[in-house]
Scaffold this motif. Structure first.
Motif, mmCIF file in Angstrom:
data_model
loop_
_atom_site.group_PDB
_atom_site.id
_atom_site.type_symbol
_atom_site.label_atom_id
_atom_site.label_comp_id
_atom_site.label_asym_id
_atom_site.label_seq_id
_atom_site.Cartn_x
_atom_site.Cartn_y
_atom_site.Cartn_z
ATOM 1 N N VAL B 43 -18.101 34.807 4.779
ATOM 2 C CA VAL B 43 -16.759 34.416 5.420
ATOM 3 C C VAL B 43 -16.844 32.994 6.287
ATOM 4 O O VAL B 43 -16.074 32.162 5.911
ATOM 5 N N ASP B 75 -9.670 28.931 16.405
ATOM 6 C CA ASP B 75 -9.278 29.375 15.045
ATOM 7 C C ASP B 75 -9.325 30.979 15.017
ATOM 8 O O ASP B 75 -8.599 31.698 14.739
ATOM 9 N N LEU B 76 -10.465 31.382 15.412
ATOM 10 C CA LEU B 76 -10.943 32.892 15.112
ATOM 11 C C LEU B 76 -10.427 33.722 16.184
ATOM 12 O O LEU B 76 -9.934 34.803 16.213
ATOM 13 N N LYS B 78 -8.650 32.522 19.071
ATOM 14 C CA LYS B 78 -7.505 31.997 19.840
ATOM 15 C C LYS B 78 -7.877 31.710 21.235
ATOM 16 O O LYS B 78 -6.905 31.568 22.181
ATOM 17 N N ARG B 100 -12.329 38.494 22.168
ATOM 18 C CA ARG B 100 -11.088 39.120 21.688
ATOM 19 C C ARG B 100 -11.536 40.304 20.732
ATOM 20 O O ARG B 100 -10.750 41.576 20.947
ATOM 21 N N TRP B 101 -12.626 40.586 20.229
ATOM 22 C CA TRP B 101 -12.843 41.553 19.386
ATOM 23 C C TRP B 101 -13.492 43.015 19.790
ATOM 24 O O TRP B 101 -13.585 43.790 19.365
ATOM 25 N N ARG B 104 -10.675 45.726 23.505
ATOM 26 C CA ARG B 104 -10.094 46.987 23.470
ATOM 27 C C ARG B 104 -11.108 47.896 23.630
ATOM 28 O O ARG B 104 -10.759 49.227 23.461
ATOM 29 N N LEU B 123 -20.446 41.094 12.662
ATOM 30 C CA LEU B 123 -19.500 40.254 12.016
ATOM 31 C C LEU B 123 -19.319 38.911 12.427
ATOM 32 O O LEU B 123 -19.681 37.785 11.802
#
Lengths: 178, 171
Positions: B43, B75-76, B78, B100-101, B104, B123
């Motif tokens: 990716v 981009d990925l 923010k 970000r990932w 949570r 990832l």
């Protein structure tokens, strides 16, 4: 609108990651039919969780009374919310238990071409699973399948949704008061 | 070039697919992590090709890393990377205090939850490695959410260590 409320992810990242995942599945299973099945069941698992997010944020205040309303909400609100595009509802059958979702603009298939040896691949089969899973959580058992697919030469993506039964809201057998 | 994708290193093993997040035997878990990483690589490699069309101006190693920290990151995820450190010998540490990932994830200092986060972080590691590969840098990328004392830090904070392989640069 609901679209504004949810956090977004880069569209190219989303598309490419989905592509990489499908490629990995093809590598792992080596059989297109098994990949289709796996995509559907992954979608199902997403759907049963996604419905919570949907109900919490979509702001659909009145419960849907019939399948027609449900279809519209799925096509116009849910698709917009999670994929950023809307779908059209069409091709109702005579007794109103089956309809088609027409997806003219499918972000999943951007940059994608199916090589001939994978022509049986239902690339967007994940979506069928998502719809099935989500609707099952609101007591509707449906079956979904991709009948037309842009990647296979059709002019539009069509997902056929058929209502199997409305499930009764019953307590689990194991459930006991107290 | 970076066309030797990590994908070919991974043996197909249907048994572990879809196993969800149960604890797996370590070799299986490792295989899964390698697979997620190689997905990220694919990716990242493709993605950066598109991002570059809009912005990348060319430059040296540091410019490439900066590009990752600023353009790719926003981009990925923010936001930009919060802190970039380097030893000027091909090692860079990117610190994102609110990744970000992982934002949570509940803080939970058990081995199971660590494994889970580790797997998740493969990832973005792959993404960064793929992106750098397409910019002409062969690198190894590792993520870490541990603080200096070896305990869990506040989870959304993640650091990525990039080691550029010497002589791997062709720009």
């Amino acid at each position: 609108q609901a679209w504004g409320k949810i956090s977004k992810v880069n569209a190219e990242l989303f598309t490419l990651t989905y592509g990489a995942m499908v490629m990995q599945l093809i590598q792992d299973f080596e059989d297109v039919g098994a990949v289709n099945k796996q995509l559907e069941s992954m979608g199902y698992n997403i759907g049963v969780r996604l419905i919570d997010e949907f109900l919490a944020k979509a702001g659909v205040s009145t419960p849907c009374t019939d399948l027609k309303e449900t279809a519209d909400v799925v096509a116009k609100v849910a698709f917009k919310m999670f994929l950023g595009v809307t779908a059209d509802v069409s091709s109702w059958n005579g007794d109103g238990t089956a309809f088609s979702l027409l997806l003219y603009d499918n972000p999943l298939i951007e940059f994608v071409e199916l090589p001939p040896q994978y022509s049986g691949l239902l690339y967007s089969n994940l979506l069928c699973g998502v719809i099935r899973g989500a609707l099952e959580m609101v007591q509707m058992k449906v079956s979904c399948r991709c009948v037309r697919d842009v990647l296979r030469g059709d002019d539009v993506n069509e997902i056929r949704v058929e209502l199997k039964e409305m499930m009764e809201d019953v307590m689990d057998e194991d459930y006991k008061e107290g | 070039d970076g066309s030797d994708t990590g994908g070919s290193l991974v043996e197909p093993n249907p048994a572990s697919v879809g196993a969800g997040h149960q604890l797996l035997p370590s070799d299986q878990a490792q295989q899964m992590e390698a697979r997620i990483e190689s997905m990220g690589y694919e990716v990242g490699y493709r993605l950066v090709e598109r991002t570059c069309q809009r912005r990348w101006m060319g430059g040296d190693q540091l410019e490439a890393i900066k590009f990752v920290c600023k353009d790719l990151w926003s981009d990925l995820f923010k936001k930009q990377v919060d802190k970039l450190q380097t030893d000027h010998q091909g090692t860079f540490v990117l610190k994102d205090s609110n990744f970000r990932w992982t934002s949570r994830y509940a803080e939970d200092d058990t081995a199971g939850s660590r494994d889970l986060v580790n797997r998740l972080l493969q990832l973005p590691c792959g993404l960064v490695r793929g992106a750098l590969a397409n910019l002409g840098l062969v690198a190894v990328v590792r993520a870490s959410f541990l603080d200096d004392r070896g305990g869990m830090s506040d989870l959304p904070a993640v650091s990525f260590t990039i080691k550029i392989r010497v002589g791997g640069s062709n720009q």
